[in-house]
Design a protein around this motif. Structure first.
Motif, PDB file in Angstrom:
ATOM      1  N   ALA A  11       0.838  -1.201   0.000  1.00  0.00           N
ATOM      2  CA  ALA A  11       0.000   0.000   0.000  1.00  0.00           C
ATOM      3  C   ALA A  11       0.875   1.253   0.000  1.00  0.00           C
ATOM      4  N   ALA A  12       1.941   1.223   0.799  1.00  0.00           N
ATOM      5  CA  ALA A  12       2.851   2.369   0.859  1.00  0.00           C
ATOM      6  C   ALA A  12       3.569   2.559  -0.469  1.00  0.00           C
ATOM      7  N   VAL A  13       3.993   1.452  -1.068  1.00  0.00           N
ATOM      8  CA  VAL A  13       4.654   1.538  -2.375  1.00  0.00           C
ATOM      9  C   VAL A  13       3.689   2.103  -3.408  1.00  0.00           C
ATOM     10  N   GLY A  14       2.432   1.642  -3.366  1.00  0.00           N
ATOM     11  CA  GLY A  14       1.435   2.118  -4.314  1.00  0.00           C
ATOM     12  C   GLY A  14       1.186   3.606  -4.200  1.00  0.00           C
ATOM     13  N   ARG A  15       1.060   4.092  -2.964  1.00  0.00           N
ATOM     14  CA  ARG A  15       0.834   5.523  -2.759  1.00  0.00           C
ATOM     15  C   ARG A  15       2.028   6.343  -3.254  1.00  0.00           C
ATOM     16  N   TRP A  16       3.219   5.875  -2.921  1.00  0.00           N
ATOM     17  CA  TRP A  16       4.416   6.606  -3.353  1.00  0.00           C
ATOM     18  C   TRP A  16       4.553   6.602  -4.870  1.00  0.00           C
ATOM     19  N   LEU A  17       4.335   5.429  -5.491  1.00  0.00           N
ATOM     20  CA  LEU A  17       4.494   5.328  -6.934  1.00  0.00           C
ATOM     21  C   LEU A  17       3.461   6.211  -7.648  1.00  0.00           C
ATOM     22  N   ALA A  18       2.249   6.250  -7.130  1.00  0.00           N
ATOM     23  CA  ALA A  18       1.219   7.099  -7.730  1.00  0.00           C
ATOM     24  C   ALA A  18       1.588   8.580  -7.640  1.00  0.00           C
ATOM     25  N   SER A  19       2.348   8.938  -6.612  1.00  0.00           N
ATOM     26  CA  SER A  19       2.725  10.340  -6.438  1.00  0.00           C
ATOM     27  C   SER A  19       3.868  10.759  -7.355  1.00  0.00           C
ATOM     28  N   VAL A  20       4.751   9.810  -7.717  1.00  0.00           N
ATOM     29  CA  VAL A  20       5.913  10.166  -8.546  1.00  0.00           C
ATOM     30  C   VAL A  20       5.745   9.766 -10.011  1.00  0.00           C
ATOM     31  N   ALA A  21       4.873   8.786 -10.265  1.00  0.00           N
ATOM     32  CA  ALA A  21       4.622   8.330 -11.640  1.00  0.00           C
ATOM     33  C   ALA A  21       3.161   7.927 -11.750  1.00  0.00           C
ATOM     34  N   PRO A  22       2.249   8.907 -11.809  1.00  0.00           N
ATOM     35  CA  PRO A  22       0.807   8.631 -11.770  1.00  0.00           C
ATOM     36  C   PRO A  22       0.334   7.645 -12.826  1.00  0.00           C
ATOM     37  N   ASP A  23       0.932   7.661 -13.991  1.00  0.00           N
ATOM     38  CA  ASP A  23       0.494   6.760 -15.059  1.00  0.00           C
ATOM     39  C   ASP A  23       0.949   5.318 -14.848  1.00  0.00           C
ATOM     40  N   ALA A  24       1.788   5.095 -13.841  1.00  0.00           N
ATOM     41  CA  ALA A  24       2.351   3.764 -13.639  1.00  0.00           C
ATOM     42  C   ALA A  24       1.437   2.854 -12.827  1.00  0.00           C
ATOM     43  N   VAL A  25       0.443   3.421 -12.143  1.00  0.00           N
ATOM     44  CA  VAL A  25      -0.407   2.629 -11.255  1.00  0.00           C
ATOM     45  C   VAL A  25      -1.869   2.892 -11.556  1.00  0.00           C
ATOM     46  N   SER A  26      -2.652   1.809 -11.698  1.00  0.00           N
ATOM     47  CA  SER A  26      -4.071   1.967 -11.988  1.00  0.00           C
ATOM     48  C   SER A  26      -4.957   1.327 -10.925  1.00  0.00           C
ATOM     49  N   GLY A  27      -4.345   0.853  -9.830  1.00  0.00           N
ATOM     50  CA  GLY A  27      -5.132   0.228  -8.779  1.00  0.00           C
ATOM     51  C   GLY A  27      -4.248  -0.316  -7.680  1.00  0.00           C
ATOM     52  N   PRO A  28      -4.831  -0.988  -6.681  1.00  0.00           N
ATOM     53  CA  PRO A  28      -4.055  -1.550  -5.578  1.00  0.00           C
ATOM     54  C   PRO A  28      -3.007  -2.543  -6.087  1.00  0.00           C
ATOM     55  N   LEU A  29      -1.907  -2.601  -5.381  1.00  0.00           N
ATOM     56  CA  LEU A  29      -0.820  -3.485  -5.782  1.00  0.00           C
ATOM     57  C   LEU A  29      -0.877  -4.812  -5.044  1.00  0.00           C
ATOM     58  N   ASP A  30      -0.453  -5.847  -5.742  1.00  0.00           N
ATOM     59  CA  ASP A  30      -0.292  -7.177  -5.151  1.00  0.00           C
ATOM     60  C   ASP A  30       1.155  -7.573  -5.370  1.00  0.00           C
ATOM     61  N   ALA A  31       1.800  -8.162  -4.355  1.00  0.00           N
ATOM     62  CA  ALA A  31       3.225  -8.452  -4.463  1.00  0.00           C
ATOM     63  C   ALA A  31       3.550  -9.854  -3.974  1.00  0.00           C
ATOM     64  N   SER A  32       4.613 -10.402  -4.523  1.00  0.00           N
ATOM     65  CA  SER A  32       5.133 -11.689  -4.063  1.00  0.00           C
ATOM     66  C   SER A  32       6.650 -11.649  -4.110  1.00  0.00           C
ATOM     67  N   LEU A  33       7.291 -12.337  -3.173  1.00  0.00           N
ATOM     68  CA  LEU A  33       8.745 -12.414  -3.157  1.00  0.00           C
ATOM     69  C   LEU A  33       9.196 -13.331  -4.282  1.00  0.00           C
ATOM     70  N   ILE A  34      10.148 -12.864  -5.078  1.00  0.00           N
ATOM     71  CA  ILE A  34      10.683 -13.706  -6.150  1.00  0.00           C
ATOM     72  C   ILE A  34      11.660 -14.691  -5.539  1.00  0.00           C
ATOM     73  N   THR A  35      11.439 -15.953  -5.777  1.00  0.00           N
ATOM     74  CA  THR A  35      12.247 -17.009  -5.179  1.00  0.00           C
ATOM     75  C   THR A  35      13.700 -16.906  -5.633  1.00  0.00           C
ATOM     76  N   GLY A  36      14.626 -17.135  -4.695  1.00  0.00           N
ATOM     77  CA  GLY A  36      16.031 -17.207  -5.058  1.00  0.00           C
ATOM     78  C   GLY A  36      16.855 -16.044  -4.613  1.00  0.00           C
ATOM     79  N   GLY A  37      16.227 -14.947  -4.125  1.00  0.00           N
ATOM     80  CA  GLY A  37      17.011 -13.797  -3.705  1.00  0.00           C
ATOM     81  C   GLY A  37      17.775 -14.089  -2.429  1.00  0.00           C
ATOM     82  N   LYS A  38      19.108 -14.022  -2.474  1.00  0.00           N
ATOM     83  CA  LYS A  38      19.921 -14.297  -1.296  1.00  0.00           C
ATOM     84  C   LYS A  38      20.566 -13.027  -0.738  1.00  0.00           C
ATOM     85  N   SER A  39      20.377 -11.896  -1.395  1.00  0.00           N
ATOM     86  CA  SER A  39      21.002 -10.664  -0.927  1.00  0.00           C
ATOM     87  C   SER A  39      19.937  -9.581  -0.891  1.00  0.00           C
ATOM     88  N   ASN A  40      19.939  -8.645  -1.852  1.00  0.00           N
ATOM     89  CA  ASN A  40      18.850  -7.688  -1.919  1.00  0.00           C
ATOM     90  C   ASN A  40      17.544  -8.429  -2.180  1.00  0.00           C
TER      91      ASN A  40
END
Length: 341
Positions: A11-40
């Protein structure tokens, strides 16, 4: 109850992204961790119309210089007009009040990060040879970029790069370990005593290997990922690290292990000599001093994995695949010592 993956407030990412790139978001965001990340930490994020990837530093014990979000974002944005394929950047957030850490958003790029021999075996020997050859060619293309022309003249200091790398990774090791590591003192002594003269500086990726590139169904490289170690420095450091991953992959006996992949075992995968010859022919560079660079590459890998082991042992990792990493450090040290001889 929130269904957000650990480390990301959608929700926080969505609000921020809408404020800096309004055309990039058209609704609530859904997220999942991409498997395999061992660092970032890397997440797939979508609003149902747009697909993005979000990157943020790991939780807990963090070495800031190794998890610089602005650095990753800057190098990929600079490489966008070059022959090096990178994901299109969307926005960078350095305000830690948004999700508790800096992060950036980029467009999702189609492609497969080949990490296992079984994946490549399905493609056949010739396609595997083509893919690994194009991986090497992509590294040649990266090292051919005029870093000043793309605005990265202050991205690093090529002069004295190798000596600084040895010092940097020694400091990283001191900050990320709390146990004795047999052979480490000998390896560090070799690296300290035999630093080669600096070659021509280029952009270096810092963690270049097959599963850090995306490959499409036509066997073309569509994107190079994971730029957290990138800087200006000696291009042979990238070649040596690629060869180190290849050597470890060729000897993997358990399907790749917790971190090191077994992709180089696939028929058709370019061997060490073929890789060096292809890079040398494409780049025109002298690769005769590759042994020292490989010792340094194995040292870096040992320090990186020791840092992951440290975070995992303190309950600060997210996702799976971390068990057994601590047992991989001494074999890496041994490989570094062998390369030095």
């Amino acid at each position: 109850m929130s269904t957000d993956p650990q480390g990301l407030d959608t929700a926080a990412v969505g609000r921020w992204l809408a404020s800096v790139a309004p055309d990039a978001v058209s609704g609530p965001l859904d997220a999942s961790l991409i498997t395999g990340g061992k660092s970032n930490l890397t997440y797939l994020v979508t609003d149902g119309t747009h697909d993005y990837v979000v990157r943020r530093p790991p939780l807990g014990h963090v070495l800031a210089t190794a998890h610089d979000m602005a650095r990753e974002y800057r190098v990929m944005a600079a490489l966008a007009p070059t022959d090096v394929p990178v994901p299109p950047m969307v926005a960078l957030c350095e305000d830690t009040e948004v999700i508790g850490a800096p992060f950036y958003v980029m467009e999702r790029v189609d492609g497969t990060p080949y990490a296992r021999a079984a994946q490549l075996e399905k493609l056949g020997e010739q396609r595997t040879r083509d893919i690994t050859g194009r991986m090497v060619d992509t590294l040649v293309d990266l090292h051919a970029v005029d870093y000043r022309a793309v605005g990265l003249g202050e991205f690093g200091r090529p002069d004295g790069y190798i000596g600084r790398q040895v010092s940097r990774w020694k400091k990283q090791l001191a900050a990320s370990t709390s146990r004795e590591l047999p052979g480490m003192d000998e390896l560090v002594a070799h690296l300290d005593a035999n630093v080669p003269e600096s070659g021509d500086g280029t952009i270096v990726h810092g963690d270049f290997r097959l599963d850090n590139v995306l490959v499409d169904d036509q066997d073309q490289v569509t994107a190079v990922l994971d730029w957290e170690m990138s800087t200006l420095g000696d291009p042979l450091s990238d070649v040596a690290l690629m060869l180190a991953y290849q050597q470890l992959g060729e000897t993997a006996t358990d399907g790749g292990g917790a971190v090191v992949t077994d992709a180089p075992r696939a028929p058709g995968y370019l061997n060490r000599d073929e890789t060096i010859e292809r890079y040398a022919a494409g780049s025109g560079r002298d690769v005769s001093d590759i042994g020292y660079h490989q010792s340094l590459a194995f040292f870096k890998l040992a320090v990186i994995l020791e840092g992951i082991h440290y975070r995992h042992s303190h309950g600060q990792t997210v996702g799976t695949g971390f068990d057994g990493i601590g047992d991989m450090i001494v074999p890496l040290i041994d490989a570094g010592l062998a390369a030095s001889r």
